[in-house]
Design an enzyme around this catalytic site. Structure first.
Site, PDB file in Angstrom:
ATOM      1  N   LYS A 102       0.859  -1.188   0.000  1.00  0.00           N
ATOM      2  CA  LYS A 102       0.000   0.000   0.000  1.00  0.00           C
ATOM      3  C   LYS A 102       0.895   1.238   0.000  1.00  0.00           C
ATOM      4  O   LYS A 102       1.224   1.809   1.040  1.00  0.00           O
ATOM      5  CB  LYS A 102      -0.915  -0.003   1.221  1.00  0.00           C
ATOM      6  CG  LYS A 102      -2.085   0.981   1.119  1.00  0.00           C
ATOM      7  CD  LYS A 102      -3.063   0.565   0.042  1.00  0.00           C
ATOM      8  CE  LYS A 102      -4.275   1.474  -0.013  1.00  0.00           C
ATOM      9  NZ  LYS A 102      -5.199   1.116  -1.096  1.00  0.00           N
ATOM     10  N   SER A 122      -8.901  -0.450  -4.723  1.00  0.00           N
ATOM     11  CA  SER A 122      -9.081  -0.078  -3.327  1.00  0.00           C
ATOM     12  C   SER A 122     -10.580   0.081  -3.036  1.00  0.00           C
ATOM     13  O   SER A 122     -11.330  -0.885  -3.124  1.00  0.00           O
ATOM     14  CB  SER A 122      -8.291   1.195  -3.006  1.00  0.00           C
ATOM     15  OG  SER A 122      -7.959   1.224  -1.641  1.00  0.00           O
TER      16      SER A 122
END
Length: 618
Positions: free
Chosen positions: A203, A404
């Site tokens: 991430k 996401s």
């Protein structure tokens, strides 16, 4: 005879009132007569003049290719202040026009003018190109022309029967990837500390604020992603142009020598590389089409119909069983979203509206979003879950980006269909807590006071981050990631551990996601519509209805005028917040990055989890 003022005033008033009454009745009678004439003309005058045979459809695309219009009055004003006036073209209008033309015996060919097409995500460009391919498959010639082709324009053009470029133009294919700005040292210099709390090794969305370069994990993931996108791009172009494998890579590798041999003529390089079929000015293109078609004296050109004229001749039916389409394009927020923003509450309301509409038998969620608010994403996912429970099939069609939060809202579908070039995955969560305690120290500013508990002022951007508060946020982030992976595991019928293996914030292409079980199959937007209709057992003549927020009259006018959303941060730069000596493109990117960081602080929701990949349009 004595003059009587009151009597004269009364007579004057009566005369004026009578005149106004006559004028009013005359006006409305004339208006009624005009409406009556228009109705009679519509029924007995033949309506819209039909398209004659051997007509060429001229599809001139100006501006950005988008999933839905993104115009507001405020953005248009900002456009004008910033000297930026862009137009947008909806992908669905392009697809409808081309698919209708493919079946229309009056349309003999399609001319695609790409000179002013600015951009669009890879999946949208592939959809555009595939639609041109369907026109070719129907036995009709497709001719593409542009003054010059960038990488995106050329992907579309490569699907045409013939590709032409201006003699002073070029075909510029560069590849994928690029560099990001990293602000660790700059923020240190001004005394700002960015506290990153996250779950997910890959991430990397917030790395620019806490590092001076990408982590090894980010480099690995980006390389894997970009190489796959490049392989897909070159393979498709080489197939369309009947070029040998590796032709594009070879051309780029030897480009300096090729330019030298062509005397610096980039258009000739493209011709020699067989990327185009000829060098042609726009008037020469007109002459070519006149020879092939029918010359019409009134327009001094070949018989043709324009994009929007042709589109207006084929309105969608207003009645009958339908597949309802909700477009989720833009970053995801908690509440109501305007153009270009996916509001969690407002989008959930649209889904509920489709569920409660008896004529809507199935729902397609068209996703083009890099994510945003986890809470807003869950509001949308839950409404889709309720829609399935109510007996209406739900199919997700992933556009250019569904990562996401864009992936989160895709987890309550009967089927998830992605384009091979879709950017998806990025199953990870983070929170950013910037503090400026070093700034206030330098300025001699002191902050102090009385609170009843340590939590009352736990996150004060002018004080160092309290470790206890950091622990609370980390616990919240861990919980959201667990929710994310748990819901994904249930949706994909696998284990949470296996989702974690392909999660950790890593981004995949649609093809890579299919290999890892994150999507059901690869396909197009039309495939998603067909799947939804099939699951609802609809007849072939089903209609498609777009369930969208009402468009105001002002916005509709601006859309007709070709206006689009602007980047407000560009205006801030132009107002002198950043030195004009820096090129506009990089300045705008820096401004956007700082605006994103500022927005997280301004919202004052330190527990708010962010599920955003910050992966822009490729």
């Amino acid at each position: 005879m004595a003059f009587k003022p009151l009597s004269a005033l009364r007579r004057g008033f009566v005369f004026l009132w009578t005149a106004l009454d006559v004028t009013r009745r005359t006006f409305f009678n004339l208006l009624f007569l005009l409406i009556l004439i228009a109705i009679i003309a519509m029924f007995f005058g033949g309506g819209v003049k039909p398209i004659a045979g051997n007509t060429a459809l001229v599809l001139e695309v100006k501006g950005d290719l988008v999933e839905q219009y993104e115009t507001t009055l405020r953005d248009t004003v900002l456009d004008n202040v910033g000297g930026d006036s862009k137009r947008t073209v909806r992908l669905r209008d392009v697809l409808l026009t081309l698919d209708t033309a493919a079946k229309d015996p009056s349309i003999s060919s399609v001319v695609v003018i790409l000179d002013e097409m600015d951009g669009g995500g890879m999946a949208m460009l592939r959809e555009f190109g595939a639609a041109l391919g369907r026109v070719k498959a129907a036995g009709k010639k497709v001719v593409a022309w542009s003054g010059q082709y960038d990488q995106k324009r050329y992907l579309v053009a490569s699907h045409a029967s013939e590709v032409y470029v201006h003699p002073m133009g070029m075909v510029l294919i560069e590849g994928f990837g690029g560099r990001r700005n990293y602000y660790r040292d700059a923020l240190d210099k001004v005394g700002v500390t960015v506290n990153l709390i996250k779950v997910g090794t890959y991430k990397s969305a917030a790395e620019p604020y806490i590092a001076n370069g990408p982590s090894q994990a980010a480099r690995e993931a980006d390389a894997y992603l970009y190489n796959a996108l490049w392989s897909g791009y070159t393979g498709l172009v080489e197939k369309n142009r009947k070029l040998p494998d590796g032709a594009l890579a070879s051309m780029i590798e030897n480009l300096p020598q090729r330019m030298e041999a062509a005397g610096g003529n980039a258009a000739k390089v493209a011709l020699d590389a067989k990327l185009v079929d000829g060098l042609m000015t726009r008037d020469q293109l007109r002459s070519l089409m006149i020879k092939r078609g029918v010359y019409e004296e009134d327009i001094k050109s070949f018989r043709q119909v324009s994009f929007y004229d042709y589109l207006s001749r084929h309105p969608q039916r207003a009645f009958g069983d339908a597949v309802g389409v909700i477009v989720a394009a833009g970053s995801i927020t908690d509440g109501s979203g305007g153009p270009g923003v996916v509001g969690g509450r407002s989008t959930a309301n649209l889904i509920r509206q489709a569920r409660e509409d008896d004529s809507v038998k199935a729902v397609v969620l068209r996703v083009d979003s890099p994510g945003g608010s986890a809470y807003g994403s869950e509001l949308i996912r839950r409404e889709l879950e309720l829609t399935r429970a109510a007996g209406k099939p739900v199919v997700v069609s992933m556009g250019s980006v569904a990562a996401s939060g864009g992936y989160w809202i895709s987890m309550a579908a009967d089927e998830v269909i992605a384009d091979p070039a879709t950017i998806t995955g990025s199953i990870g969560v983070f929170a950013l807590l910037p503090t400026a305690d070093k700034v206030v120290d330098k300025l001699g500013i002191h902050t102090d006071g009385v609170t009843t508990t340590w939590l009352a002022d736990a996150y004060n951007p002018l004080r160092p981050l309290d470790p206890r508060f950091g622990q609370l946020v980390q616990s919240s982030i861990n919980n959201v990631y667990s929710e994310f992976t748990g819901k994904a595991a249930a949706a994909r019928k696998t284990t949470q551990a296996k989702i974690d293996e392909v999660g950790q914030g890593r981004v995949w292409t649609g093809a890579q996601a299919k290999e890892r079980g994150l999507v059901d199959r690869l396909g197009s937007y039309n495939d998603a519509l067909a799947s939804a209709a099939g699951r609802a057992k609809l007849d072939k003549d089903y209609r498609v209805v777009y369930v969208e927020r009402p468009v105001t009259r002002v916005e509709r006018f601006l859309q007709m005028a070709g206006a689009s959303a602007a980047q407000a941060m560009t205006i801030q730069v132009k107002l002198g917040l950043i030195d004009d000596a820096i090129p506009a493109g990089p300045v705008t990117k820096v401004a956007q990055d700082m605006a994103f960081l500022s927005s997280l602080s301004d919202e004052r929701k330190p527990f708010a989890a962010v599920v955003h990949c910050l992966c822009g349009e490729l």
